[in-house]
Design a protein around this motif. Structure first.
Motif, PDB file in Angstrom:
ATOM      1  N   THR A 183     -34.038  25.426  16.718  1.00  0.00           N
ATOM      2  CA  THR A 183     -34.009  25.152  15.284  1.00  0.00           C
ATOM      3  C   THR A 183     -34.937  23.993  14.965  1.00  0.00           C
ATOM      4  O   THR A 183     -35.037  23.035  15.727  1.00  0.00           O
ATOM      5  N   ALA A 184     -35.610  24.112  13.824  1.00  0.00           N
ATOM      6  CA  ALA A 184     -36.489  23.042  13.351  1.00  0.00           C
ATOM      7  C   ALA A 184     -36.223  22.796  11.871  1.00  0.00           C
ATOM      8  O   ALA A 184     -35.763  23.698  11.154  1.00  0.00           O
ATOM      9  N   HIS A 185     -36.502  21.579  11.437  1.00  0.00           N
ATOM     10  CA  HIS A 185     -36.427  21.280  10.003  1.00  0.00           C
ATOM     11  C   HIS A 185     -37.667  21.873   9.347  1.00  0.00           C
ATOM     12  O   HIS A 185     -38.783  21.697   9.857  1.00  0.00           O
ATOM     13  N   LEU A 186     -37.467  22.571   8.267  1.00  0.00           N
ATOM     14  CA  LEU A 186     -38.577  23.215   7.573  1.00  0.00           C
ATOM     15  C   LEU A 186     -38.262  23.259   6.089  1.00  0.00           C
ATOM     16  O   LEU A 186     -37.201  23.737   5.685  1.00  0.00           O
ATOM     17  N   LYS A 187     -39.160  22.740   5.293  1.00  0.00           N
ATOM     18  CA  LYS A 187     -38.998  22.787   3.835  1.00  0.00           C
ATOM     19  C   LYS A 187     -40.189  23.526   3.250  1.00  0.00           C
ATOM     20  O   LYS A 187     -41.320  23.321   3.675  1.00  0.00           O
ATOM     21  N   PHE A 188     -39.890  24.390   2.300  1.00  0.00           N
ATOM     22  CA  PHE A 188     -40.949  25.057   1.559  1.00  0.00           C
ATOM     23  C   PHE A 188     -41.454  24.110   0.482  1.00  0.00           C
ATOM     24  O   PHE A 188     -40.700  23.303  -0.058  1.00  0.00           O
ATOM     25  N   THR A 189     -42.728  24.232   0.130  1.00  0.00           N
ATOM     26  CA  THR A 189     -43.265  23.452  -0.975  1.00  0.00           C
ATOM     27  C   THR A 189     -42.693  24.013  -2.283  1.00  0.00           C
ATOM     28  O   THR A 189     -42.226  25.162  -2.317  1.00  0.00           O
ATOM     29  N   PRO A 190     -42.736  23.232  -3.360  1.00  0.00           N
ATOM     30  CA  PRO A 190     -42.273  23.765  -4.648  1.00  0.00           C
ATOM     31  C   PRO A 190     -43.013  25.048  -5.055  1.00  0.00           C
ATOM     32  O   PRO A 190     -42.397  25.977  -5.577  1.00  0.00           O
ATOM     33  N   ASN A 191     -44.313  25.114  -4.769  1.00  0.00           N
ATOM     34  CA  ASN A 191     -45.067  26.335  -5.103  1.00  0.00           C
ATOM     35  C   ASN A 191     -44.608  27.528  -4.276  1.00  0.00           C
ATOM     36  O   ASN A 191     -44.504  28.646  -4.782  1.00  0.00           O
ATOM     37  N   GLU A 192     -44.320  27.304  -2.991  1.00  0.00           N
ATOM     38  CA  GLU A 192     -43.825  28.389  -2.140  1.00  0.00           C
ATOM     39  C   GLU A 192     -42.467  28.869  -2.637  1.00  0.00           C
ATOM     40  O   GLU A 192     -42.216  30.075  -2.695  1.00  0.00           O
ATOM     41  N   MET A 193     -41.598  27.936  -3.009  1.00  0.00           N
ATOM     42  CA  MET A 193     -40.275  28.319  -3.527  1.00  0.00           C
ATOM     43  C   MET A 193     -40.412  29.116  -4.817  1.00  0.00           C
ATOM     44  O   MET A 193     -39.716  30.112  -5.012  1.00  0.00           O
ATOM     45  N   ARG A 194     -41.327  28.703  -5.701  1.00  0.00           N
ATOM     46  CA  ARG A 194     -41.538  29.457  -6.946  1.00  0.00           C
ATOM     47  C   ARG A 194     -42.074  30.857  -6.651  1.00  0.00           C
ATOM     48  O   ARG A 194     -41.677  31.826  -7.289  1.00  0.00           O
ATOM     49  N   GLU A 195     -42.961  30.963  -5.671  1.00  0.00           N
ATOM     50  CA  GLU A 195     -43.506  32.270  -5.306  1.00  0.00           C
ATOM     51  C   GLU A 195     -42.418  33.176  -4.722  1.00  0.00           C
ATOM     52  O   GLU A 195     -42.320  34.352  -5.066  1.00  0.00           O
ATOM     53  N   ILE A 196     -41.577  32.629  -3.861  1.00  0.00           N
ATOM     54  CA  ILE A 196     -40.460  33.394  -3.294  1.00  0.00           C
ATOM     55  C   ILE A 196     -39.495  33.796  -4.403  1.00  0.00           C
ATOM     56  O   ILE A 196     -39.046  34.943  -4.475  1.00  0.00           O
ATOM     57  N   TYR A 197     -39.177  32.862  -5.292  1.00  0.00           N
ATOM     58  CA  TYR A 197     -38.288  33.163  -6.420  1.00  0.00           C
ATOM     59  C   TYR A 197     -38.870  34.292  -7.270  1.00  0.00           C
ATOM     60  O   TYR A 197     -38.156  35.224  -7.649  1.00  0.00           O
ATOM     61  N   GLY A 198     -40.160  34.229  -7.534  1.00  0.00           N
ATOM     62  CA  GLY A 198     -40.808  35.285  -8.326  1.00  0.00           C
ATOM     63  C   GLY A 198     -40.679  36.649  -7.671  1.00  0.00           C
ATOM     64  O   GLY A 198     -40.411  37.646  -8.341  1.00  0.00           O
ATOM     65  N   LYS A 199     -40.849  36.705  -6.356  1.00  0.00           N
ATOM     66  CA  LYS A 199     -40.708  37.986  -5.650  1.00  0.00           C
ATOM     67  C   LYS A 199     -39.258  38.471  -5.679  1.00  0.00           C
ATOM     68  O   LYS A 199     -39.004  39.657  -5.829  1.00  0.00           O
ATOM     69  N   MET A 200     -38.301  37.542  -5.550  1.00  0.00           N
ATOM     70  CA  MET A 200     -36.893  37.928  -5.637  1.00  0.00           C
ATOM     71  C   MET A 200     -36.579  38.440  -7.040  1.00  0.00           C
ATOM     72  O   MET A 200     -35.818  39.391  -7.210  1.00  0.00           O
ATOM     73  N   ARG A 201     -37.161  37.814  -8.031  1.00  0.00           N
ATOM     74  CA  ARG A 201     -36.934  38.221  -9.419  1.00  0.00           C
ATOM     75  C   ARG A 201     -37.502  39.622  -9.669  1.00  0.00           C
ATOM     76  O   ARG A 201     -36.898  40.434 -10.359  1.00  0.00           O
ATOM     77  N   GLU A 202     -38.669  39.906  -9.085  1.00  0.00           N
ATOM     78  CA  GLU A 202     -39.298  41.226  -9.237  1.00  0.00           C
ATOM     79  C   GLU A 202     -38.403  42.343  -8.709  1.00  0.00           C
ATOM     80  O   GLU A 202     -38.396  43.441  -9.261  1.00  0.00           O
ATOM     81  N   ILE A 203     -37.682  42.075  -7.625  1.00  0.00           N
ATOM     82  CA  ILE A 203     -36.831  43.117  -7.038  1.00  0.00           C
ATOM     83  C   ILE A 203     -35.381  42.999  -7.504  1.00  0.00           C
ATOM     84  O   ILE A 203     -34.510  43.694  -6.989  1.00  0.00           O
ATOM     85  N   HIS A 204     -35.131  42.117  -8.478  1.00  0.00           N
ATOM     86  CA  HIS A 204     -33.779  41.946  -9.041  1.00  0.00           C
ATOM     87  C   HIS A 204     -32.763  41.694  -7.926  1.00  0.00           C
ATOM     88  O   HIS A 204     -31.761  42.391  -7.810  1.00  0.00           O
ATOM     89  N   ILE A 205     -33.033  40.684  -7.123  1.00  0.00           N
ATOM     90  CA  ILE A 205     -32.227  40.449  -5.924  1.00  0.00           C
ATOM     91  C   ILE A 205     -30.753  40.199  -6.234  1.00  0.00           C
ATOM     92  O   ILE A 205     -29.890  40.483  -5.413  1.00  0.00           O
ATOM     93  N   MET A 206     -30.441  39.705  -7.418  1.00  0.00           N
ATOM     94  CA  MET A 206     -29.049  39.394  -7.752  1.00  0.00           C
ATOM     95  C   MET A 206     -28.301  40.611  -8.307  1.00  0.00           C
ATOM     96  O   MET A 206     -27.092  40.544  -8.517  1.00  0.00           O
TER      97      MET A 206
END
Length: 183
Positions: free
Chosen positions: A84-107
């Motif tokens: 295991t390693a500590h890993l943080k996504f950048t704010p831009n990466e998180m927004r990009e991932i969120y956008g892809k989740m939103r496109e597929i209606h993940i919720m």
């Protein structure tokens, strides 16, 4: 005679354009994509509490994990356990991932099985937990039954996209290589 045919043609065109449903009824029957996203708990702007965990692997061995709640990534080293390693996504990466989740209606509710005509071993397994705007959803899928539904394919593509970001991170590259394999 021509005038009669012309009148009949105009009357038929008028009647063909009429229906029992009003335009307002049609609008409520088919919500816009934005309304569907809102109903599925996905606001346009990424909320501050957006986080996810995805665990994946073969069969019951879902040792790989990407966890934004804890800021960690865990790699399955197969015969050597996990690292295991500590890993943080950048704010831009998180927004990009969120956008892809939103496109597929993940919720939104998902259908993960298509048919059960065969059984495959080992099989891929994914377990997801996603928090968006105070709402948390958990779900899992497998390709054990050979055929993936469109929802499972979308999640696999999403996981592969996220993993490609992780693979480029220095913290992940510093983890030891896996040894061995699964039957």
């Amino acid at each position: 005679m021509k005038r009669g045919w012309l009148s009949l043609l105009i009357a038929m065109m008028f009647l063909a354009g009429c229906s029992q449903d009003s335009d307002l009824d049609k609008g409520s029957a088919a919500p816009s994509a934005e309304m569907a996203n809102q109903e599925a708990g996905m606001p346009a702007d990424m909320p501050d509490d957006f986080n996810f965990v995805v665990r994946f692997g073969y069969g019951d061995v879902t040792k790989n994990e990407i966890n934004t709640f804890q800021g960690t990534v865990t790699k399955d080293l197969i015969t050597k356990g996990t690292a295991t390693a500590h890993l943080k996504f950048t704010p831009n990466e998180m927004r990009e991932i969120y956008g892809k989740m939103r496109e597929i209606h993940i919720m939104a509710p998902k259908k993960f099985t298509k048919s059960q005509n065969c059984s495959m071993s080992p099989s891929n397994e994914d377990e997801w937990t996603v928090t968006v705007d105070g709402k948390t959803e958990s779900f899992s899928w497998t390709d054990r039954n050979c055929e993936l539904s469109d929802d499972a394919i979308a999640l696999l593509e999403l996981r592969n996209f996220i993993q490609s970001i992780v693979n480029a991170k220095e913290a992940y590259q510093a983890l030891p290589a896996a040894e061995g394999g699964y039957d």
